[in-house]
Scaffold this active site. Structure first.
Site, PDB file in Angstrom:
ATOM      1  N   CYS A   1     -12.980   7.707   4.874  1.00 52.02           N
ATOM      2  CA  CYS A   1     -13.923   8.757   4.446  1.00 52.02           C
ATOM      3  C   CYS A   1     -13.313   9.671   3.511  1.00 52.02           C
ATOM      4  CB  CYS A   1     -14.403   9.381   5.632  1.00 52.02           C
ATOM      5  SG  CYS A   1     -14.928   8.429   7.252  1.00 52.02           S
TER       6      CYS A   1
ATOM      7  N   HIS B   1     -14.663  14.252  -3.615  1.00 47.03           N
ATOM      8  CA  HIS B   1     -15.865  14.000  -3.979  1.00 47.03           C
ATOM      9  C   HIS B   1     -16.737  15.274  -3.922  1.00 47.03           C
ATOM     10  CE1 HIS B   1     -19.977  12.241  -4.029  1.00 47.03           C
ATOM     11  NE2 HIS B   1     -19.985  11.929  -2.661  1.00 47.03           N
TER      12      HIS B   1
ATOM     13  N   LYS C   1     -12.237   8.622  -2.559  1.00 46.10           N
ATOM     14  CA  LYS C   1     -11.517   8.617  -1.389  1.00 46.10           C
ATOM     15  C   LYS C   1     -10.345   9.436  -1.893  1.00 46.10           C
ATOM     16  CE  LYS C   1      -9.590   7.906   2.393  1.00 46.10           C
ATOM     17  NZ  LYS C   1      -9.033   9.160   2.373  1.00 46.10           N
TER      18      LYS C   1
ATOM     19  N   CYS D   1     -25.678  12.625  -4.318  1.00 45.60           N
ATOM     20  CA  CYS D   1     -23.972  12.247  -4.934  1.00 45.60           C
ATOM     21  C   CYS D   1     -23.973  11.747  -6.538  1.00 45.60           C
ATOM     22  CB  CYS D   1     -23.117  11.357  -4.021  1.00 45.60           C
ATOM     23  SG  CYS D   1     -23.740  11.578  -2.243  1.00 45.60           S
TER      24      CYS D   1
END
Length: 424
Positions: free
Chosen positions: A221, A350, A346, A98
């Site tokens: 998540c 992502h 969030k 990430c």
């Protein structure tokens, strides 16, 4: 060592785009980065060409991507630059889960600082929504320790749930703090036209959403996302030919144990702390006064607990105090230290390989006054914090306006600042 500057930044929208490819998404980000440049009237013809969507002056490119789904794992960087028409430009693919494009940006800064390049393209891309949920879980899992986490059945959410459970227990923090992160970031994301989940949510909705991995609910998540982001990093000589430029004041990076089970504590990410310490040293920021010296921060909130840990790892507050900082409104958009004005991972989304560069896009927009409804008044210095996996890698950048860098805006040093952040 030469100074490095951001002179342009752009991103695609983040979301689900079945008609787009990784090439077309990155092209959108690249063209928006070029279009965002503002060549000064006295700029050379070459720089004018860059501002007019030409790439003739780009010396180097670094592209971050994990390669979710297995598409073009080999030569994925050149596969993107060829689509942009950057034939002959050296391109390096960067993979650090990430944190891939955060590290790509760091490489670009290093290339400029070393004198090897004058104008570098850095960015990232990911397509994540065209695989099944099971396949996506598998790809997310490869960012953890393969043998003892992923192959043992632990999911990405499961790893962060262990961190959340340990944190809440160790510091006697109410789990409502996790939901407050979601509420704040959704409120910010609702002001961001590029955000994937651009809607608000209530505390009750976040608290009572379906459980993904206890104590994390769905609203704790981040989503899986498609998207791309790109920035242009320039030397001082090139940057002087642009009206809008943002100085890279500090960069820090660190690696750590990939598996969560290998670490001494679950309630912090050592790589984040080490990366921040190095970035602060370069930016001449006293870690004891960091919360007073920053005007905003974009932190890696893949799960709500990750934002709480970031507050403490980056020195915004002490251990166990993140929930209090959040509840007091300090990190709200109108607070003393706004965090994740973009909506964060969030709400904004992502797309793994694009996230770090996307954070830099937000920093560029905030520091050049282009952030629209989420603009932080008087922003002059900000931070981005990008984490790979559950903390196997982290990179922190500190950015500042050119007026702050040169002292034209009445810059004060940390030595001139009192304990409350006021000039002494």
């Amino acid at each position: 060592m030469n100074d490095a500057y951001l002179v342009g930044a752009g991103q695609s929208a983040f979301g689900s785009f079945p008609d787009e490819s990784y090439r077309s998404l990155f092209r959108t980000a690249y063209e928006r980065a070029l279009a965002s440049t503002t060549p000064a009237e006295e700029a050379s013809d070459g720089v004018d060409a860059v501002g007019g969507l030409g790439g003739a002056d780009i010396d180097e490119a670094y592209i971050g991507t994990l390669g979710v789904g297995g598409r073009q794992l080999g030569l994925s960087g050149p596969a993107i630059t060829e689509h942009l028409g950057l034939h002959g430009v050296p391109c390096t693919r960067v993979e650090n889960a990430c944190a891939a494009s955060g590290y790509a940006l760091r490489q670009a800064v290093m290339a400029v600082r070393s004198g090897m390049a004058d104008l570098v393209l850095a960015g990232g891309v990911e397509v994540m929504t065209d695989t099944s949920s099971e396949a996506t879980k598998w790809w997310l899992g490869v960012s953890g320790e393969t043998e003892w986490e992923r192959m043992a059945g632990t999911t990405f959410a499961g790893v962060y749930a262990q961190m959340a459970d340990a944190y809440l227990r160790e510091h006697h923090v109410d789990g409502e703090a996790l939901s407050r992160v979601a509420v704040k970031n959704h409120e910010n994301g609702a002001k961001n036209p590029k955000a994937q989940l651009g809607f608000t949510c209530s505390l009750a909705e976040a608290e009572h959403a379906p459980v993904v991995a206890d104590p994390l609910t769905l609203y704790h998540c981040c989503p899986t996302s498609d998207g791309a982001a790109a920035v242009l990093v320039a030397s001082e000589d090139v940057a002087e030919q642009f009206d809008d430029r943002v100085r890279v004041a500090g960069v820090g990076a660190a690696s750590d144990r990939v598996g969560l089970f290998q670490r001494e504590s679950y309630t912090g990410i050592p790589a984040s702390s080490m990366a921040a310490e190095r970035a602060y040293e370069e930016a001449d920021i006293d870690p004891k006064t960091v919360s007073e010296r920053l005007d905003f921060a974009e932190v890696h909130d893949c799960f709500a607990i990750a934002e709480l840990l970031a507050y403490e790892d980056l020195g915004f507050c002490g251990p166990g105090e993140a929930g209090e900082l959040l509840e007091a409104g300090v990190t709200a958009l109108d607070g003393d230290l706004p965090v994740n004005s973009s909506g964060g991972l969030k709400s904004k989304g992502h797309p793994i390989g694009a996230t770090g560069a996307g954070q830099a896009v937000e920093a560029f927009e905030q520091l050049t006054g282009r952030a629209g409804d989420r603009q932080i008044e008087g922003a002059e210095r900000g931070l981005t914090h990008n984490v790979g996996g559950s903390g196997g890698a982290a990179v922190v950048h500190v950015f500042e306006t050119d007026s702050r860098a040169t002292g034209d805006g009445g810059e004060t040093s940390d030595a001139d600042v009192g304990p409350g952040g006021e000039s002494a």
